[in-house]
Design an enzyme around this catalytic site. Structure first.
Site, short mmCIF file in Angstrom:
data_model
loop_
_atom_site.label_atom_id
_atom_site.label_comp_id
_atom_site.label_asym_id
_atom_site.label_seq_id
_atom_site.Cartn_x
_atom_site.Cartn_y
_atom_site.Cartn_z
CB CYS A 59 -37.92 -19.19 12.13
SG CYS A 59 -36.43 -18.21 12.37
CG ASP A 115 2.30 11.29 5.29
OD1 ASP A 115 3.12 11.18 6.09
OD2 ASP A 115 2.89 11.38 3.83
CB CYS A 124 -39.61 -19.83 -5.24
SG CYS A 124 -40.41 -18.70 -3.88
CG ASP A 138 3.37 4.94 -9.17
OD1 ASP A 138 3.89 5.95 -9.77
OD2 ASP A 138 2.22 4.78 -9.23
O1 LIG Z 1 1.59 13.16 1.33
C1 LIG Z 1 1.08 12.10 1.16
C2 LIG Z 1 0.35 12.03 -0.25
C3 LIG Z 1 -0.44 10.83 -0.33
N1 LIG Z 1 -0.16 9.75 0.54
C4 LIG Z 1 -0.93 8.32 0.10
O2 LIG Z 1 -0.86 8.04 -1.31
C5 LIG Z 1 -1.79 7.11 -1.56
C6 LIG Z 1 -2.27 7.61 -3.11
O3 LIG Z 1 -2.93 8.69 -2.92
P1 LIG Z 1 -4.05 9.34 -3.85
O4 LIG Z 1 -4.22 10.56 -3.76
O5 LIG Z 1 -5.31 8.38 -3.76
O6 LIG Z 1 -3.39 8.86 -5.57
P2 LIG Z 1 -3.94 8.18 -6.63
O7 LIG Z 1 -4.02 8.99 -7.89
O8 LIG Z 1 -5.44 7.74 -6.25
O9 LIG Z 1 -3.35 6.84 -6.54
C7 LIG Z 1 -2.42 6.41 -7.39
O10 LIG Z 1 -1.44 7.10 -8.13
C8 LIG Z 1 -0.27 7.50 -7.11
C9 LIG Z 1 0.85 8.03 -7.89
O11 LIG Z 1 1.11 7.47 -8.85
C10 LIG Z 1 0.15 6.02 -6.64
O12 LIG Z 1 1.03 6.20 -5.56
C11 LIG Z 1 -1.12 5.14 -5.90
O13 LIG Z 1 -0.64 4.05 -5.25
C12 LIG Z 1 -2.17 5.16 -6.89
O14 LIG Z 1 -3.16 4.28 -6.22
C13 LIG Z 1 -2.75 7.35 -0.56
O15 LIG Z 1 -2.98 6.37 0.40
C14 LIG Z 1 -2.50 8.37 0.22
O16 LIG Z 1 -2.80 8.62 1.72
C15 LIG Z 1 0.58 9.76 1.74
O17 LIG Z 1 0.75 8.84 2.31
N2 LIG Z 1 1.28 10.84 1.69
ZN LIG Z 2 -34.56 -18.99 11.04
ZN LIG Z 3 -40.46 -19.43 -2.00
#
Ligand SMILES: O=c1ccn([C@@H]2O[C@H](COP(=O)(O)OP(=O)(O)O[C@H]3O[C@H](CO)[C@@H](O)[C@H](O)[C@H]3O)[C@@H](O)[C@H]2O)c(=O)[nH]1
Ligand SMILES: [Zn+2]
Ligand SMILES: [Zn+2]
Ligand SMILES: [Mn+2]
Length: 926
Positions: free
Chosen positions: A66, A402, A84, A789
């Site tokens: 339509c 944060d 197509c 981590d």
């Molecule tokens: O003071 C802080 C700093 C960071 N974050 C959070 O930590 C996460 C990761 O931070 P980002 O700067 O994106 O770090 P990346 O290097 O991209 O992250 C990778 O590496 C980090 C350190 O190894 C891990 O914590 C993450 O999960 C992983 O995705 C984000 O969601 C931030 O919001 C907080 O909550 N508080």
């Molecule tokens: Zn339609």
């Molecule tokens: Zn067609």
């Protein structure tokens, strides 16, 4: 092509036959009346042109669409005929669409067919189309009322206030979705709006005429598929709604038996990589090791006397490279894959007529700076969580802010409102992914995706709603740019408590959930909690680790789910069944009790095809981690990971009581006589189901039947006979929190009132709470490294836990990776520094945690993960050696013979691969 090939007959309940010839050499004539044709996208009447002729959108195949659908497809959809795939041309009287070249020339044939030269059917144009002037009245009758009411907003603003076109391609966040036409790299995405089992996908034939027969309008196949789909949907719906269904009878009747057996099966399976595939790699490792031995024998026994320093440096570097190569290779010795059975999980824990027995889960999202991590991204993450395919009363989403930003708070409030429309839509049509930005970036293929008419209309309406939502969020972002002098004030006139980011009280706000209003269809939504922990000068806040620990405590007080999932704010649920996937491990009565976390691989959107900055980390995520899964489990990578709460509380893993002959850690397994010979001797568990599923409580020692191998006996030894003052010393001064740690299956104290719980929640996120406790030292996320981590996962493995690597077919989570060079370099530097921090701390995996259950191959891999940045030093030295040699006229080896050349060559290659293929880089397996 014969004219008849294009003959398509439309018939529906209004049954008028229409014949249209595809070649257009002679004008097609309607045999009878023209209206009554059903649009195969939305199910409305196709409508007539002003001349009273049938509206035809596609001149190639005359697929019935339509006018509304046609315009929508040209404006926001694929811009091609669903059948197509010929690009739509503009019809007189239809709205202009971006990409229309000419101003007035309606008959833009040239362009049309330049675009799709392969079709080359220039003169097969349908005459109807050239002078097709639409029947406006008719078309408006058909139009979606929603669409008529709300004119489409202007081009959506990005969160930083610029319009889409201004955005340079290298940007974090959502840009790629605007730029590409749905899915990067030109790869077409086929969203599956309905679950796979609703309809078998019929393969499309290559022969176009057959294609038409099978898919042409009015074809029987089409209608059958529609009917079939409808029936299945109804059945599914009934199964979902029915609450008084037949009871499950475990010891019971014959008809139930197959189901019962199925429910008793393990929820996941380990799939070792076939030895024919892995053994060649192992062989190469061994050969290289031997050659390496010869090489070093030669090097050490043949010093260069007239250039001793050069020789010594080069040998030291070579030894370092050899060691790091060994560290890198051996943890890959036994890679495995895993398979999960979601249907069995459902059979086991979601029995008809009973409330679901799936475990509750608390989901954590961390954000800091709303200007760097756009609220729209966080909103998408939150929406994908709220819409997850899991019982709503068992999901709670905690967002940690944060940055104490009112922008984040208000965006979350908007998001919770929008979720009331978005979540029912997702669940009704079973769409993927459930983050709207990414969902709408996909284009629908109306034929292949088995699209139902009502879905088409609701999807369009939802898209419009989402665009309005986006406008509202962007307005908030724009407003947040200029901070008023007196700081932010909330809607009720009180100043925003977080106006000073470094000095503010803790804040908690609960949205949605039981008391928070229902969604559009009257269903409850998961609880959504905004948390901003207290910040005061003079306290170390420990970044993300600190934020996570605050959430652990808040969630323990408010919901206390036995499992936690943590996500970075830019990592959304790409697979709404991801929680179920993890529960296949966690809730497995046999394997589950020893699992501390289930890690999903990190996958990314919007990375360029060549992955210029190695964001994907393919070797790491698809090889190293699978290798570790064969040992003691993958390392934790900071996001996309489901934890067992008790593992975060520094409890040891339940001890596996193995028969004495099976305790070895032999490597390789296949030549070990002591642990693998009796592998097939599986112990069958004959206990009745109910007993098998009996939950164990930490306060009583319980014995589980078998483990993943089915031969071992586990004893839950986490008997909490700790006196209360010790618990307070460990967990801090909160009776409510301490009490919550004793409830193995989660749940909160029923006696406490919501108000008192909230008060307690504020207390546990205060700055001083962690003083003189074990938080960050033993409990929760571990402090002391910017890569918290690795450290956190390492501690758990030292406690004897095992982790699981889960790679569902549809990636569980997807995030955005830094796609500009400086961000990426920053990230890599941060990771490297974090690793060195761990290596130089008391948690150095070389020395830490002996006797605690960390397997030695797992230890090797942690050593590798923390020591790798140091390789840059010998690498630099080794790379300058040739220059020094040239200048001094001396060389690092004495006179050369050909056998040396051979070993030298092989070694150099090994050195090369070990340094470049290091952990997080993208190269071959070895
Ligand atoms: O003071 C802080 C700093 C960071 N974050 C959070 O930590 C996460 C990761 O931070 P980002 O700067 O994106 O770090 P990346 O290097 O991209 O992250 C990778 O590496 C980090 C350190 O190894 C891990 O914590 C993450 O999960 C992983 O995705 C984000 O969601 C931030 O919001 C907080 O909550 N508080
Ligand atoms: Zn339609
Ligand atoms: Zn067609
Ligand atoms: Mn990130």
């Amino acid at each position: 092509m014969e004219a008849s090939a294009g003959l398509v007959a439309g018939s529906h309940n209004r049954n008028e036959l229409v014949v249209i010839r595809r070649d257009g050499e002679s004008a097609p004539k309607p045999l009878q009346q023209l209206s009554g044709q059903i649009c195969h996208i939305c199910g409305d009447d196709v409508g007539l042109t002003v001349d009273g002729e049938l509206f035809v959108a596609c001149n190639e195949c005359a697929f019935p669409i339509c006018r509304t659908c046609y315009e929508y497809e040209r404006r926001e959809g694929t811009q091609v005929c669903p059948q197509c795939k010929t690009r739509f041309k503009r019809l007189k009287g239809c709205a202009r669409v971006e990409g229309d070249e000419e101003e007035d020339d309606i008959d833009d044939l040239e362009n049309e067919f330049n675009f799709d030269a392969t079709k080359g059917r220039k003169n097969m144009q349908h005459p109807l189309a050239t002078d097709a002037i639409l029947h406006y009245g008719r078309a408006f009758d058909n139009a979606d009322p929603h669409q008529a009411l709300h004119p489409l907003p202007q081009l959506p603003l990005l969160t930083d206030g610029r319009t889409v076109g201004d955005i340079p391609p290298e940007q974090h966040a959502l840009v790629p979705s605007f730029m590409s036409n749905g899915g990067g790299g030109g790869k077409r995405i086929h969203p599956l709006p309905f679950s796979d089992h609703t309809l078998p996908v019929q393969p499309r034939s290559m022969d176009p005429s057959k294609d038409l027969a099978a898919y042409g309008y009015g074809s029987i196949a089409w209608k059958e598929r529609m009917e079939n789909w409808k029936q299945k949907q109804e059945k599914l719906q009934m199964m979902e709604n029915e609450n008084g269904g037949k009871d499950w009878d475990y010891d019971g009747d014959a008809p139930d038996l197959p189901l019962m057996d199925e429910a008793r099966q393990p929820l996941s399976r380990k799939l070792p990589i076939p030895s024919s595939q892995i053994n060649p790699y192992r062989m190469i490792i061994i050969i290289r090791l031997v050659v390496l031995g010869f090489f070093f024998h030669y090097r050490v026994t043949h010093p260069v006397n007239d250039a001793f320093a050069l020789w010594l440096i080069s040998v030291i570097c070579e030894i370092w490279f050899a060691l790091s190569w060994i560290l890198d290779q051996f943890p890959k010795w036994l890679p495995i894959d895993r398979e999960t059975y979601l249907d069995r999980l459902s059979l086991r824990y979601e029995k008809e007529g009973h409330p679901s027995q799936l475990s509750p889960i608390d989901i954590f999202v961390s954000t800091v700076d709303p200007l760097k991590e756009p609220p729209l991204v966080t909103a998408n993450t939150v929406l994908s969580i709220l819409a997850v395919d899991y019982p709503v009363d068992k999901v709670s989403c905690y967002v940690s802010d944060d940055g104490a930003a009112m922008l984040t708070f208000e965006a979350l409030s908007e998001t919770s409102e929008f979720a009331k429309k978005w979540v029912p839509f997702c669940k009704k049509f079973n769409i993927e992914p459930r983050a709207p930005e990414w969902y709408f970036a996909q284009k629908i293929d109306y034929l292949e995706d088995k699209v139902h008419a009502s879905f088409v209309k609701e999807r369009r309406a939802m898209k419009r709603e989402y665009e309005e939502f986006k406008v509202r969020i962007n307005a908030l972002v724009a407003k947040a740019k200029k901070v008023p002098e007196e700081g932010w004030t909330m809607q009720d006139g009180t100043p925003w408590p977080g106006n000073n980011v470094r000095d503010h009280p803790g804040m908690i706000q609960v949205f949605l959930g039981q008391s928070g209003g229902l969604d559009k269809e009257g269903n409850e939504l998961p609880r959504l909690v905004y948390v901003s922990r207290e910040k005061r000068p003079g306290f170390n806040h420990h970044k993300k680790a600190g934020a996570m620990n605050a959430l652990v405590r808040v969630s323990a007080v408010l919901t206390n789910a036995p499992y936690l999932l943590n996500l970075d704010c830019d990592h959304y649920f790409n697979n709404s069944k991801a929680i179920r996937e993890s529960m296949c491990f966690m809730m497995d009565p046999l394997l589950g009790k020893r699992v501390c976390y289930v890690q999903f691989p990190q996958r990314f959107d919007g990375i360029d095809r060549h992955d210029r900055y190695a964001n994907r980390n393919i070797v790491f995520f698809d090889i190293n981690m699978k290798g570790l899964d064969g040992i003691q489990g993958p390392i934790y990578v900071g996001t996309g990971c489901v934890f067992r709460r008790s593992a975060l509380y520094a409890y040891d893993a339940p001890k596996a009581k193995k028969p004495p002959s099976r305790t070895c850690n032999c490597l390789p397994k296949w030549n070990c006589g002591c642990c693998c010979s009796g592998r097939t001797k599986k112990k069958k568990t004959n206990k009745p189901k109910s007993e098998m599923m009996k939950k164990t409580s930490r306060t009583s020692t319980s014995v589980l039947e078998g483990t993943e191998e089915g031969i071992e006996v586990i004893e839950d030894q986490n008997v909490a006979v700790m006196p209360e003052h010790k618990l307070e010393k460990k967990f801090g001064q909160s009776p409510v929190f301490v009490a919550s740690t004793l409830l193995e299956d989660g749940g909160t104290l029923k006696s406490a009132s919501p108000a008192s719980l909230l008060k307690e929640a504020i207390h546990v996120i205060s700055c001083g709470y962690e003083d003189k406790t074990e938080w960050g030292k033993e409990v929760g996320w571990i402090y002391g490294s910017v890569t918290e981590d690795i450290l956190t996962g390492f501690k758990m493995h030292c406690h004897g836990w095992r982790s699981i690597y889960c790679i569902p077919d549809r990636p569980a989570f997807k995030g955005s990776a830094p796609i500009n060079l400086s961000d990426r370099l920053h990230q890599v530097l941060r990771w490297a520094l974090g690793s060195v921090e761990i290596f130089l701390s008391r948690h150095c995996p070389l020395w830490y945690g002996y006797g605690g259950g960390l397997k030695w191959l797992e230890r090797l891999s942690y050593i590798n993960a923390t020591v790798y940045p140091l390789t840059s030093i010998p690498l630099l030295a080794y790379c300058t050696l040739p220059a020094v040699c040239l200048l001094t006229g001396k060389f690092i080896t004495p006179e050369v013979c050909c056998c040396f050349f051979f070993s030298f060559f092989v070694n150099r290659y090994a050195v090369y691969s070990s340094t470049i293929d290091h952990g997080k880089d993208d190269l071959a397996f070895i």
